[in-house]
Design a protein around this motif. Structure first.
Motif, PDB file in Angstrom:
ATOM      1  N   UNK A 184      19.297 -33.714  36.925  1.00 34.15           N
ATOM      2  CA  UNK A 184      18.546 -32.857  36.012  1.00 34.15           C
ATOM      3  C   UNK A 184      17.587 -31.953  36.782  1.00 34.15           C
ATOM      4  N   UNK A 185      17.042 -32.460  37.893  1.00 29.68           N
ATOM      5  CA  UNK A 185      16.091 -31.693  38.689  1.00 29.68           C
ATOM      6  C   UNK A 185      16.752 -30.552  39.466  1.00 29.68           C
ATOM      7  N   UNK A 186      18.035 -30.688  39.781  1.00 34.16           N
ATOM      8  CA  UNK A 186      18.682 -29.752  40.705  1.00 34.16           C
ATOM      9  C   UNK A 186      18.488 -28.283  40.340  1.00 34.16           C
ATOM     10  N   UNK A 187      18.794 -27.834  39.106  1.00 32.34           N
ATOM     11  CA  UNK A 187      18.646 -26.400  38.818  1.00 32.34           C
ATOM     12  C   UNK A 187      17.197 -25.943  38.767  1.00 32.34           C
ATOM     13  N   UNK A 188      16.250 -26.879  38.674  1.00 25.61           N
ATOM     14  CA  UNK A 188      14.846 -26.490  38.578  1.00 25.61           C
ATOM     15  C   UNK A 188      14.300 -25.964  39.902  1.00 25.61           C
ATOM     16  N   UNK A 189      15.068 -26.142  40.986  1.00 27.38           N
ATOM     17  CA  UNK A 189      14.657 -25.563  42.264  1.00 27.38           C
ATOM     18  C   UNK A 189      14.639 -24.032  42.191  1.00 27.38           C
ATOM     19  N   UNK A 190      15.368 -23.472  41.199  1.00 23.93           N
ATOM     20  CA  UNK A 190      15.381 -22.013  41.000  1.00 23.93           C
ATOM     21  C   UNK A 190      14.357 -21.553  39.969  1.00 23.93           C
ATOM     22  N   UNK A 191      13.486 -22.473  39.525  1.00 27.34           N
ATOM     23  CA  UNK A 191      12.481 -22.128  38.516  1.00 27.34           C
ATOM     24  C   UNK A 191      11.088 -22.473  39.050  1.00 27.34           C
ATOM     25  N   UNK A 192      10.574 -21.683  40.001  1.00 27.00           N
ATOM     26  CA  UNK A 192       9.274 -21.994  40.588  1.00 27.00           C
ATOM     27  C   UNK A 192       8.127 -21.976  39.585  1.00 27.00           C
ATOM     28  N   UNK A 193       8.340 -21.326  38.433  1.00 26.16           N
ATOM     29  CA  UNK A 193       7.282 -21.280  37.429  1.00 26.16           C
ATOM     30  C   UNK A 193       7.068 -22.633  36.760  1.00 26.16           C
ATOM     31  N   UNK A 194       8.014 -23.560  36.908  1.00 31.32           N
ATOM     32  CA  UNK A 194       7.845 -24.911  36.371  1.00 31.32           C
ATOM     33  C   UNK A 194       7.008 -25.705  37.372  1.00 31.32           C
ATOM     34  N   UNK A 195       5.772 -25.998  37.016  1.00 30.95           N
ATOM     35  CA  UNK A 195       4.808 -26.586  37.949  1.00 30.95           C
ATOM     36  C   UNK A 195       5.087 -28.062  38.223  1.00 30.95           C
ATOM     37  N   UNK A 196       5.603 -28.777  37.217  1.00 35.23           N
ATOM     38  CA  UNK A 196       5.833 -30.226  37.372  1.00 35.23           C
ATOM     39  C   UNK A 196       7.269 -30.542  36.964  1.00 35.23           C
ATOM     40  N   UNK A 197       8.246 -30.229  37.833  1.00 33.35           N
ATOM     41  CA  UNK A 197       9.654 -30.408  37.451  1.00 33.35           C
ATOM     42  C   UNK A 197      10.025 -31.854  37.121  1.00 33.35           C
ATOM     43  N   UNK A 198       9.414 -32.823  37.784  1.00 26.65           N
ATOM     44  CA  UNK A 198       9.744 -34.221  37.496  1.00 26.65           C
ATOM     45  C   UNK A 198       9.365 -34.580  36.063  1.00 26.65           C
TER      46      UNK A 198
END
Length: 257
Positions: free
Chosen positions: A97-111
């Motif tokens: 689930x975390x993998x694509x969030x590497x392309x969303x730097x605006x998400x401060x707390x991906x976990x």
């Protein structure tokens, strides 16, 4: 929100070219749920890939908020049919689930975002499991959670429940309707299941036989929230299902081929 304008897609060139879809025209409003159905081979998946920017159309275009889609837009996510190929077996559920969030730097707390998405699809407590330790339905929940964690404005779904049993399919249908309301997502669903299209959608786009055109766009005026028993027992549900089935089963000549 999303507009398909004169979209055509052919494979090959010259006399041997295969024309999958031809001059498709329809629009999807913000927060709407639109189902797409059609005969086998009608190019439903081809259409969805063009809408997602994963496949270049031969002519025409898709517009997202008025801007041409020339590649996968950051506001859009896709859930594919084959969850076993879209999840990484060597990664835990959380890492998938975390993998694509590497392309969303605006998400401060991906976990935190990943865990909230997993909780929303009923997978709290399974974060450290691997996909191969889960049932097929649970794996598809992981794929849906991954798409939701990406925080898209538009979610495209390509026959996402085709590989699960009937009971799990019903559970996933209701899950998607719940998270649609919770996350405020516009959804386009490609499906070969007419009951599913009627049950979930606000409108259904019916494609003709290939080369496919938009044969009809049918409003689904059934009350929400919907229920697997009560909604499907309505006479209106049966009437809509029969109308779509009749349209899909039209002979090729009647469909203008």
């Amino acid at each position: 929100m999303l507009e398909v304008v004169g979209l055509s897609k052919s494979y090959g060139t010259g006399a041997s070219a295969t024309h999958a879809v031809q001059c498709l025209e329809f629009a999807v409003e913000e927060l709407e749920f639109v189902g797409i159905v059609g005969p086998s081979g009608a190019g439903k998946t081809t259409l969805l890939k063009c809408m997602a920017g994963l496949l270049a159309p031969t002519s025409g275009q898709t517009l997202l908020r008025g801007k041409p889609v020339t590649g996968p837009p950051p506001e859009l996510a896709v859930v594919f049919q084959d969850y076993s190929r879209s999840l990484f077996a060597w990664m835990t559920v959380r890492r998938n689930v975390l993998l694509p969030l590497t392309n969303k730097p605006e998400i401060r707390d991906p976990a935190r975002v990943a865990d909230e998405a997993l909780a929303a699809v009923g997978l709290k407590g399974f974060e450290e499991h691997y996909p191969w330790q889960l049932s097929g339905g649970m794996q598809q929940r992981v794929a849906i959670a991954r798409a939701l964690a990406y925080q898209p404005k538009v979610l495209l779904m390509d026959e996402p429940f085709a590989s699960v049993d009937a009971q799990t399919r019903a559970e996933l249908e209701d899950l998607v309707l719940r998270v649609r309301e919770q996350f405020g997502v516009t959804i386009v669903l490609v499906t070969h299941d007419i009951d599913e299209a009627v049950y979930m959608s606000d409108r259904v786009v019916i494609l003709s036989r290939p080369p496919s055109t938009v044969q009809e766009i049918l409003p689904i005026d059934l009350p929400r929230p919907r229920d697997q028993v009560d909604t499907k027992a309505l006479p209106e549900f049966a009437s809509l299902r029969a109308r779509i089935y009749e349209a899909i089963m039209q002979p090729a000549a009647a469909a203008g081929v």
